[in-house]
Design a protein around this motif. Structure first.
Motif, PDB file in Angstrom:
ATOM      1  N   GLY A 126       0.814  -1.214   0.000  1.00  0.00           N
ATOM      2  CA  GLY A 126       0.000   0.000   0.000  1.00  0.00           C
ATOM      3  C   GLY A 126       0.840   1.254   0.000  1.00  0.00           C
ATOM      4  O   GLY A 126       2.007   1.236   0.409  1.00  0.00           O
ATOM      5  N   GLU A 127       0.261   2.357  -0.431  1.00  0.00           N
ATOM      6  CA  GLU A 127       1.014   3.607  -0.552  1.00  0.00           C
ATOM      7  C   GLU A 127       1.507   4.115   0.792  1.00  0.00           C
ATOM      8  O   GLU A 127       2.600   4.668   0.892  1.00  0.00           O
ATOM      9  CB  GLU A 127       0.126   4.674  -1.209  1.00  0.00           C
ATOM     10  N   SER A 128       0.733   3.918   1.834  1.00  0.00           N
ATOM     11  CA  SER A 128       1.108   4.450   3.142  1.00  0.00           C
ATOM     12  C   SER A 128       2.331   3.753   3.726  1.00  0.00           C
ATOM     13  O   SER A 128       3.042   4.319   4.563  1.00  0.00           O
ATOM     14  CB  SER A 128      -0.063   4.328   4.126  1.00  0.00           C
ATOM     15  N   THR A 129       2.586   2.522   3.308  1.00  0.00           N
ATOM     16  CA  THR A 129       3.728   1.768   3.828  1.00  0.00           C
ATOM     17  C   THR A 129       4.900   1.727   2.851  1.00  0.00           C
ATOM     18  O   THR A 129       5.941   1.148   3.154  1.00  0.00           O
ATOM     19  CB  THR A 129       3.312   0.325   4.159  1.00  0.00           C
ATOM     20  N   SER A 130       4.739   2.317   1.689  1.00  0.00           N
ATOM     21  CA  SER A 130       5.767   2.242   0.643  1.00  0.00           C
ATOM     22  C   SER A 130       7.057   2.931   1.078  1.00  0.00           C
ATOM     23  O   SER A 130       7.041   4.066   1.572  1.00  0.00           O
ATOM     24  CB  SER A 130       5.243   2.890  -0.637  1.00  0.00           C
ATOM     25  N   ILE A 131       8.187   2.230   0.914  1.00  0.00           N
ATOM     26  CA  ILE A 131       9.511   2.796   1.190  1.00  0.00           C
ATOM     27  C   ILE A 131      10.231   2.952  -0.150  1.00  0.00           C
ATOM     28  O   ILE A 131      10.727   1.986  -0.714  1.00  0.00           O
ATOM     29  CB  ILE A 131      10.318   1.895   2.137  1.00  0.00           C
ATOM     30  N   THR A 132      10.249   4.167  -0.646  1.00  0.00           N
ATOM     31  CA  THR A 132      10.867   4.418  -1.948  1.00  0.00           C
ATOM     32  C   THR A 132      12.335   4.810  -1.837  1.00  0.00           C
ATOM     33  O   THR A 132      13.100   4.631  -2.782  1.00  0.00           O
ATOM     34  CB  THR A 132      10.104   5.524  -2.692  1.00  0.00           C
ATOM     35  N   PHE A 133      12.716   5.373  -0.697  1.00  0.00           N
ATOM     36  CA  PHE A 133      14.137   5.675  -0.485  1.00  0.00           C
ATOM     37  C   PHE A 133      14.403   5.718   1.006  1.00  0.00           C
ATOM     38  O   PHE A 133      14.298   6.766   1.650  1.00  0.00           O
ATOM     39  CB  PHE A 133      14.548   6.994  -1.133  1.00  0.00           C
ATOM     40  N   PHE A 189      12.950  26.119  -3.997  1.00  0.00           N
ATOM     41  CA  PHE A 189      13.567  24.865  -4.414  1.00  0.00           C
ATOM     42  C   PHE A 189      12.657  24.131  -5.388  1.00  0.00           C
ATOM     43  O   PHE A 189      11.514  24.524  -5.621  1.00  0.00           O
ATOM     44  CB  PHE A 189      13.856  23.991  -3.189  1.00  0.00           C
ATOM     45  N   ALA A 190      13.193  23.057  -5.954  1.00  0.00           N
ATOM     46  CA  ALA A 190      12.421  22.261  -6.915  1.00  0.00           C
ATOM     47  C   ALA A 190      11.135  21.764  -6.265  1.00  0.00           C
ATOM     48  O   ALA A 190      11.105  21.412  -5.099  1.00  0.00           O
ATOM     49  CB  ALA A 190      13.259  21.071  -7.391  1.00  0.00           C
ATOM     50  N   ASP A 191      10.056  21.753  -7.067  1.00  0.00           N
ATOM     51  CA  ASP A 191       8.778  21.326  -6.512  1.00  0.00           C
ATOM     52  C   ASP A 191       8.191  20.120  -7.243  1.00  0.00           C
ATOM     53  O   ASP A 191       7.033  19.788  -7.061  1.00  0.00           O
ATOM     54  CB  ASP A 191       7.771  22.470  -6.533  1.00  0.00           C
ATOM     55  N   TRP A 197      15.231  12.073  -3.454  1.00  0.00           N
ATOM     56  CA  TRP A 197      16.116  11.147  -2.749  1.00  0.00           C
ATOM     57  C   TRP A 197      17.452  11.785  -2.378  1.00  0.00           C
ATOM     58  O   TRP A 197      18.165  11.287  -1.517  1.00  0.00           O
ATOM     59  CB  TRP A 197      16.361   9.897  -3.602  1.00  0.00           C
ATOM     60  N   LEU A 198      17.773  12.913  -3.016  1.00  0.00           N
ATOM     61  CA  LEU A 198      19.019  13.599  -2.681  1.00  0.00           C
ATOM     62  C   LEU A 198      18.919  14.320  -1.343  1.00  0.00           C
ATOM     63  O   LEU A 198      19.842  14.265  -0.531  1.00  0.00           O
ATOM     64  CB  LEU A 198      19.379  14.610  -3.773  1.00  0.00           C
ATOM     65  N   ALA A 199      17.799  14.997  -1.114  1.00  0.00           N
ATOM     66  CA  ALA A 199      17.637  15.777   0.114  1.00  0.00           C
ATOM     67  C   ALA A 199      16.182  16.194   0.257  1.00  0.00           C
ATOM     68  O   ALA A 199      15.437  16.250  -0.717  1.00  0.00           O
ATOM     69  CB  ALA A 199      18.533  17.017   0.080  1.00  0.00           C
ATOM     70  N   ARG A 200      15.805  16.508   1.479  1.00  0.00           N
ATOM     71  CA  ARG A 200      14.435  16.946   1.716  1.00  0.00           C
ATOM     72  C   ARG A 200      14.116  18.201   0.930  1.00  0.00           C
ATOM     73  O   ARG A 200      13.000  18.373   0.439  1.00  0.00           O
ATOM     74  CB  ARG A 200      14.214  17.201   3.217  1.00  0.00           C
ATOM     75  N   TRP A 201      15.095  19.097   0.816  1.00  0.00           N
ATOM     76  CA  TRP A 201      14.841  20.339   0.118  1.00  0.00           C
ATOM     77  C   TRP A 201      14.771  20.175  -1.396  1.00  0.00           C
ATOM     78  O   TRP A 201      14.441  21.114  -2.108  1.00  0.00           O
ATOM     79  CB  TRP A 201      15.883  21.402   0.479  1.00  0.00           C
ATOM     80  N   MET A 202      15.035  18.974  -1.918  1.00  0.00           N
ATOM     81  CA  MET A 202      14.878  18.737  -3.355  1.00  0.00           C
ATOM     82  C   MET A 202      13.433  18.372  -3.716  1.00  0.00           C
ATOM     83  O   MET A 202      13.070  18.341  -4.879  1.00  0.00           O
ATOM     84  CB  MET A 202      15.808  17.618  -3.820  1.00  0.00           C
ATOM     85  N   GLN A 203      12.606  18.067  -2.706  1.00  0.00           N
ATOM     86  CA  GLN A 203      11.218  17.757  -3.011  1.00  0.00           C
ATOM     87  C   GLN A 203      10.353  19.007  -2.981  1.00  0.00           C
ATOM     88  O   GLN A 203       9.221  18.998  -3.460  1.00  0.00           O
ATOM     89  CB  GLN A 203      10.665  16.721  -2.027  1.00  0.00           C
ATOM     90  N   GLY A 204      10.891  20.096  -2.442  1.00  0.00           N
ATOM     91  CA  GLY A 204      10.199  21.372  -2.472  1.00  0.00           C
ATOM     92  C   GLY A 204       8.762  21.270  -2.005  1.00  0.00           C
ATOM     93  O   GLY A 204       8.457  20.690  -0.980  1.00  0.00           O
ATOM     94  N   GLY A 205       7.859  21.801  -2.795  1.00  0.00           N
ATOM     95  CA  GLY A 205       6.441  21.787  -2.435  1.00  0.00           C
ATOM     96  C   GLY A 205       5.703  20.594  -2.989  1.00  0.00           C
ATOM     97  O   GLY A 205       4.472  20.564  -2.972  1.00  0.00           O
ATOM     98  N   ALA A 206       6.414  19.600  -3.498  1.00  0.00           N
ATOM     99  CA  ALA A 206       5.754  18.439  -4.090  1.00  0.00           C
ATOM    100  C   ALA A 206       4.954  17.682  -3.038  1.00  0.00           C
ATOM    101  O   ALA A 206       5.407  17.477  -1.913  1.00  0.00           O
ATOM    102  CB  ALA A 206       6.784  17.513  -4.724  1.00  0.00           C
ATOM    103  N   THR A 207       3.755  17.259  -3.393  1.00  0.00           N
ATOM    104  CA  THR A 207       2.901  16.510  -2.474  1.00  0.00           C
ATOM    105  C   THR A 207       2.798  15.041  -2.863  1.00  0.00           C
ATOM    106  O   THR A 207       2.175  14.270  -2.153  1.00  0.00           O
ATOM    107  CB  THR A 207       1.485  17.114  -2.459  1.00  0.00           C
ATOM    108  N   ASN A 208       3.410  14.682  -3.983  1.00  0.00           N
ATOM    109  CA  ASN A 208       3.310  13.297  -4.448  1.00  0.00           C
ATOM    110  C   ASN A 208       4.513  12.459  -4.064  1.00  0.00           C
ATOM    111  O   ASN A 208       4.695  11.353  -4.547  1.00  0.00           O
ATOM    112  CB  ASN A 208       3.150  13.267  -5.980  1.00  0.00           C
TER     113      ASN A 208
END
Length: 292
Positions: A126-133, A189-191, A197-208
């Motif tokens: 399930g999406e809630s348990t998914s470990i992508t990185f 930052f990038a959104d 996976w590089l850093a928290r600040w690379m996900q920016g405002g992304a919600t996905n």
């Protein structure tokens, strides 16, 4: 060079080379971290998976208190601080271990394979348990980075150590600076989350972007490279720093868990969930495994 012993007057049989002794303090520290990780994840399962159902089903003061303490623990500053210390220690030990591994490229591939299996299994759940990185993904990338640095430095352990020190400190400082800016203005930052996976600040405002276990390369790989940098200084002869303290058996139970750390990481959550589900099925909610 192998020694040999004469048997009779005709044959020479090689004596086996002396078995290399593991450095007990590294296994010990890794084992302590593994056991703390197991406790931490067990408390999560009590707090957010099983605890409330146990309390509601039994109305027992014990299970009500257990559920409340688990919730309090999970949100406590002590847990957050301890978690960081455990992760940094894991990373330092991973870096130190690069000096002892005969084939770090193979080691990185093996860790990456375990990480890939975890991603496939958790995504299927399930999406809630998914470990992508998660932590193993990060360690795989960090070990690959060490391999590249080592090759560029001509496999000279001291040159490699110096470069690892510089790159490790740079990664930590860059993360610190960008982390402050990210909290102040996420839109700077990038959104799209592509390089989350590089850093928290690379996900920016992304919600996905989601990973149930998330440890990006910045800054965690920096601590791993610091471990790789200090290894030739701490262990130039690849021997224990505390041989006398290691002569006794007090540390062996922890050493065992340290030696099988990767297997524990891969399997421990499944084992914990199965044990808790069986407790529910047999003692608390007879006939019902699902108590979420």
């Amino acid at each position: 060079m192998q020694r040999s012993v004469i048997v009779g007057k005709e044959k020479e049989l090689p004596l086996s080379a002396p078995k290399k002794r593991r450095i007990w303090e590294l296994d010990f520290l890794r084992g302590v971290c593994v056991l703390l990780m197991i406790f931490d994840h067990a408390m999560y399962d009590v707090a957010y998976q099983f605890g409330r159902a146990w309390a509601d089903a039994t109305q027992s003061e014990f299970f009500i208190a257990l559920y409340q303490r688990a919730r309090e623990y999970w949100a406590s500053p002590l847990r957050l601080t301890t978690q960081d210390i455990v992760v940094w220690t894991f990373a330092l030990l991973c870096g130190i271990s690069c000096s002892f591994s005969k084939n770090n490229f193979r080691r990185a591939v093996e860790v990456a394979a375990f990480a890939g299996i975890i991603t496939l299994v958790t995504t299927a759940m399930g999406e809630s348990t998914s470990i992508t990185f998660g932590i193993l993904h990060m360690f795989a990338v960090a070990i690959f980075l060490w391999v590249i640095i080592n090759e560029i430095c001509g496999r000279n352990k001291y040159k490699t150590a110096i470069v690892c020190l510089v790159v490790g400190i740079a990664i930590i400082l860059i993360d610190y600076y960008c982390g402050i800016r990210y909290e102040a203005d996420r839109q700077a930052f990038a959104d799209d989350g592509t390089f989350f996976w590089l850093a928290r600040w690379m996900q920016g405002g992304a919600t996905n972007v989601h990973s149930a276990d998330y440890y990006p390369v910045f800054p965690t790989a920096g601590y791993m490279l610091l471990g790789a940098a200090i290894a030739p200084v701490l262990y130039p002869k690849k021997r224990s720093l505390l041989p006398r303290l290691g002569e006794y058996d007090w540390h062996r139970p922890f050493d065992f868990w340290g030696r099988i750390a990767i297997w524990v990481y891969v399997l421990h959550q499944v084992v914990i969930m199965v044990i808790f589900a069986l407790i529910s099925f047999i003692f608390i909610t007879p006939g019902d495994f699902i108590v979420i």
